[in-house]
Design an enzyme around this catalytic site. Structure first.
Site, mmCIF file in Angstrom:
data_model
loop_
_atom_site.group_PDB
_atom_site.id
_atom_site.type_symbol
_atom_site.label_atom_id
_atom_site.label_comp_id
_atom_site.label_asym_id
_atom_site.label_seq_id
_atom_site.Cartn_x
_atom_site.Cartn_y
_atom_site.Cartn_z
ATOM 1 N N HIS A 164 1.248 7.834 -4.415
ATOM 2 C CA HIS A 164 2.177 6.810 -3.912
ATOM 3 C C HIS A 164 3.603 7.233 -4.232
ATOM 4 O O HIS A 164 3.979 7.364 -5.394
ATOM 5 C CB HIS A 164 1.868 5.449 -4.544
ATOM 6 C CG HIS A 164 0.597 4.848 -4.031
ATOM 7 N ND1 HIS A 164 -0.237 4.091 -4.806
ATOM 8 C CD2 HIS A 164 0.039 4.905 -2.799
ATOM 9 C CE1 HIS A 164 -1.273 3.691 -4.058
ATOM 10 N NE2 HIS A 164 -1.130 4.181 -2.840
ATOM 11 N N GLU A 167 6.298 6.017 -6.993
ATOM 12 C CA GLU A 167 5.886 5.922 -8.395
ATOM 13 C C GLU A 167 6.354 7.161 -9.157
ATOM 14 O O GLU A 167 5.560 7.953 -9.673
ATOM 15 C CB GLU A 167 4.366 5.691 -8.450
ATOM 16 C CG GLU A 167 3.995 4.378 -7.741
ATOM 17 C CD GLU A 167 2.501 4.193 -7.471
ATOM 18 O OE1 GLU A 167 1.684 5.014 -7.921
ATOM 19 O OE2 GLU A 167 2.155 3.200 -6.790
ATOM 20 N N HIS A 289 -0.697 6.554 -11.538
ATOM 21 C CA HIS A 289 0.079 5.616 -10.716
ATOM 22 C C HIS A 289 1.030 4.855 -11.643
ATOM 23 O O HIS A 289 0.938 4.935 -12.862
ATOM 24 C CB HIS A 289 -0.836 4.588 -10.043
ATOM 25 C CG HIS A 289 -1.685 5.144 -8.945
ATOM 26 N ND1 HIS A 289 -1.502 4.823 -7.630
ATOM 27 C CD2 HIS A 289 -2.738 6.001 -8.971
ATOM 28 C CE1 HIS A 289 -2.389 5.447 -6.888
ATOM 29 N NE2 HIS A 289 -3.165 6.173 -7.670
ATOM 30 N N GLU A 364 -2.262 3.106 -14.489
ATOM 31 C CA GLU A 364 -1.060 2.442 -13.987
ATOM 32 C C GLU A 364 -0.100 2.474 -15.169
ATOM 33 O O GLU A 364 -0.241 1.707 -16.117
ATOM 34 C CB GLU A 364 -1.338 0.997 -13.550
ATOM 35 C CG GLU A 364 -2.249 0.860 -12.338
ATOM 36 C CD GLU A 364 -1.565 1.163 -11.011
ATOM 37 O OE1 GLU A 364 -0.342 1.401 -11.002
ATOM 38 O OE2 GLU A 364 -2.267 1.166 -9.980
#
Ligand SMILES: *[C@@H]1O[C@H](CO)[C@@H](O)[C@H](O)[C@H]1NC(C)=O
Ligand SMILES: *[C@@H]1O[C@H](CO)[C@@H](O)[C@H](O)[C@H]1NC(C)=O
Ligand SMILES: [Zn+2]
Length: 406
Positions: A164, A167, A289, A364
């Site tokens: 992504h 990020e 991420h 994350e």
């Protein structure tokens, strides 16, 4: 090789004539959707890619807070929506453009944090630059292979980073990890570096990453055009396991557009082929991420505890406890729908299912929303250090449970 390493980081920062999209007076709000009605509206806004709204955190359910960026021309509408649902919104950032301007996370600061030249001069025997194939716009997806022994291939660790685009902290942390594996003399890190083969791809989605630098800091997807107005699919909804089985959209304008078919995105197709070439050698698959401070376990389509969930939960919880020791950073651990939301077509799920990979986690990284995707540059090193602590912990636990034969 010096040149290749420099290209890996700098090649994606090609200048462009395109105007940069600005987010002046876009406001970041945090609020709790207490009613099902508001929750449904949010899900609709997300899925239909209704303009003026940019979700900084996933919609996780009733009573779980949402971070939402609101464009100035939609602010009145947004306030009415909150009022109708009797919800109090907390203004987190009054002008997100100011955060973007102050990020200090410039190409030179990213590359300049680490001396690539001395790395490649010092470790020519252990580093190979590998080409994972090409993206839609023809960029090479380059990875760093670190190997200290030809016998380590059965213990391959694959680290997928920045699928992504926005990020950015993930690419910086990947750079940090490479640096640690090559240069840190700590015995536990030496053990890791020298007993596994490492494939680290700091930029899995180079077209999106480039676009997030040249044009739109908050871009997430790939850059393949799907309509006059809508570009790109979500490359983490584009893998051929449980594709489009929930938590993905068939609207090309959505940020979670799964693509017209699995592997429709050339970057996904390229990395799919590359990962197939490693196949069952892969013992661990880590995907980086941001943000939320979560460690996610497979799978994204069900809350069922499949495969070796129980063992991975224990390993993951220990790792996040070890991560917290350095700065107190708290992570939540669990499978994807358990702590986040249903999400299908993700890379980790495909790798886990296809190659029965023992260790599979999605990180994350920092933070929990204060800066979100715009984490300031001074948090790069602390995030790298604590993440490295957790990686050491994962393999330490794993080796206790599965002693190595060689
Ligand atoms: C942002 O809002 C302020 C205060 O309302 C206004 O003065 C300024 O012109 C706005 N900036 C842009 C770029 O719209
Ligand atoms: C959410 O919170 C409200 C009260 O604050 C409560 O009535 C409701 O049952 C909660 N919903 C869920 C799904 O927890
Ligand atoms: Zn992501």
């Amino acid at each position: 090789m010096k040149v290749l390493l420099a290209l890996l980081i700098l090649g994606v920062f090609q200048s462009s004539l395109a105007e940069k999209i600005r987010y002046d007076n876009h406001t970041l709000y945090r609020f709790v959707p207490k009613t099902q009605e508001l929750l449904d509206t949010l899900i609709e806004i997300e899925a239909s890619a209704y303009p003026g709204y940019n979700f900084f955190s996933p919609i996780r359910g009733q009573n779980v807070s949402v971070n939402l960026l609101v464009a100035p021309d939609h602010l009145d509408e947004f306030k009415i929506l909150l009022k109708q649902n009797n919800v109090q919104g907390e203004l987190v950032v009054p002008d997100i453009q100011k955060l973007i301007d102050n990020e200090g996370f410039r190409p030179d600061s990213l590359a300049g944090s680490f001396d690539w030249r001395s790395l490649s001069d010092t470790y020519p025997d252990h580093v190979t630059i590998v080409d994972g194939g090409q993206s839609y716009e023809g960029r090479d997806i380059l990875g760093v292979k670190i190997s200290y022994s030809p016998n380590n291939h059965r213990h391959t660790v694959f680290i997928e980073v920045n699928i992504h685009a926005r990020e950015w902290i993930t690419s910086a942390v990947a750079t940090f990890i490479i640096n640690e594996l090559l240069g840190n003399e700590d015995p536990e890190i030496r053990h890791l570096a020298e007993n596994y083969d490492w494939y680290i791809f700091p930029v899995f989605n180079p077209d999106g990453f480039a676009y997030s630098h040249t044009t739109n800091r908050l871009w997430r997807k790939t850059r393949q055009p799907y309509s006059i107005l809508c570009y790109g699919a979500d490359p983490n909804r584009n893998w051929p396991y449980q594709w489009m089985q929930g938590g993905a959209s068939n609207n090309p304008c959505s940020d979670v557009y799964a693509g017209p078919s699995p592997l429709s995105e050339p970057s996904t197709q390229s990395m799919f082929s590359f990962i197939n070439s490693l196949g069952f050698q892969i013992e661990a698959y880590l995907s980086l991420h941001s943000f939320s401070q979560m460690l996610l376990l497979p799978y994204g389509h069900t809350t069922d505890h499949l495969d070796n969930y129980e063992e991975m939960k224990i390993i993951g919880e220990q790792a996040m406890y070890d991560l917290s020791k350095r700065y107190g950073t708290q992570y939540v651990v669990g499978n994807i729908p358990e702590i986040l939301y249903i999400s299908t077509g993700g890379s980790m799920d495909w790798v886990k299912h296809e190659y029965e990979v023992s260790i599979a986690f999605v990180y994350e990284l920092r933070d929990t929303g204060e800066y979100g995707f715009l984490l300031p540059a001074e948090q790069i090193i602390p995030t790298g250090l604590e993440t490295m602590d957790s990686i050491v912990s994962i393999f330490k636990s794993y080796e206790i449970l599965h002693p190595r034969g060689n």
